[in-house]
Design an enzyme around this catalytic site. Sequence first.
Site, PDB file in Angstrom:
ATOM      1  N   CYS A  75      38.007   5.381 -76.487  1.00 10.64           N
ATOM      2  CA  CYS A  75      37.207   6.553 -76.142  1.00 10.64           C
ATOM      3  C   CYS A  75      36.935   6.574 -74.630  1.00 10.64           C
ATOM      4  O   CYS A  75      37.859   6.827 -73.866  1.00 10.64           O
ATOM      5  CB  CYS A  75      35.933   6.591 -76.981  1.00 10.64           C
ATOM      6  SG  CYS A  75      35.145   8.213 -77.041  1.00 10.64           S
ATOM      7  N   HIS A 162      38.095   5.769 -82.778  1.00 12.47           N
ATOM      8  CA  HIS A 162      37.323   4.536 -82.951  1.00 12.47           C
ATOM      9  C   HIS A 162      37.871   3.730 -84.131  1.00 12.47           C
ATOM     10  O   HIS A 162      37.533   4.017 -85.280  1.00 12.47           O
ATOM     11  CB  HIS A 162      35.845   4.867 -83.167  1.00 12.47           C
ATOM     12  CG  HIS A 162      35.194   5.387 -81.939  1.00 12.47           C
ATOM     13  ND1 HIS A 162      34.592   4.560 -81.024  1.00 12.47           N
ATOM     14  CD2 HIS A 162      35.092   6.645 -81.443  1.00 12.47           C
ATOM     15  CE1 HIS A 162      34.113   5.280 -80.025  1.00 12.47           C
ATOM     16  NE2 HIS A 162      34.413   6.553 -80.249  1.00 12.47           N
ATOM     17  N   GLU A 164      37.028   0.823 -84.984  1.00 11.89           N
ATOM     18  CA  GLU A 164      35.985  -0.068 -85.502  1.00 11.89           C
ATOM     19  C   GLU A 164      35.146   0.557 -86.604  1.00 11.89           C
ATOM     20  O   GLU A 164      34.377  -0.148 -87.259  1.00 11.89           O
ATOM     21  CB  GLU A 164      35.086  -0.552 -84.352  1.00 11.89           C
ATOM     22  CG  GLU A 164      34.199   0.503 -83.738  1.00 11.89           C
ATOM     23  CD  GLU A 164      34.841   1.356 -82.656  1.00 11.89           C
ATOM     24  OE1 GLU A 164      34.098   2.079 -81.972  1.00 11.89           O
ATOM     25  OE2 GLU A 164      36.084   1.323 -82.492  1.00 11.89           O
TER      26      GLU A 164
END
Length: 184
Positions: A75, A162, A164
């Site tokens: 990001c 993302h 994660e």
Amino acid sequence: MLPLYVVNNHGQFNHLILRTLRDMDIEAGMISNMTPPDEVASGCRGIILGGGPTLERAGLTGDYLDLDIPVLGICLGLHIIATARGGAIRRGASGGFGGVEVEVLEQDPLLQGYPERMQVWASHADEVSVVPEGFLRVARSAICDVEAMVSPEERLYGIQWHPEVSHTFNGRLLFENFDRICSE
């Protein structure tokens, strides 16, 4: 073996990146984005530039790109890489967080093993508008032309989404691929 460093750029998911790596038994630690580059270079085998609110709060992270260590930008981390290497970013037309279908254009080492299309969780408040010279665009979506870019020669990798978060399809594979890159 030296750890991976997650650089805290004051984003909401930086601690989740670190936890994901540790849950995967990948040795990792978190550092401030104001850590001097010589300390970073001597202490790790790879760097993950986490997300954050703005480029203005990115500290010394642009200097980390010159350490001859693999770097993954997530990001804001992607935006740091793009602007530091001569690219450009702009406000995203879609903005905000949400699900998006990403099309993998090229199976580079970072995206190895992913299908041609996958669902990810991304923020498009800002996005890369000009890919820097020497970088390849390796993923896109209907709302963002540069979902991922890489510079194989410099071992710099950037993604808009993302990995994660649980909403992203097989996000752990991306971290496994980056860990492998850092071990080569």
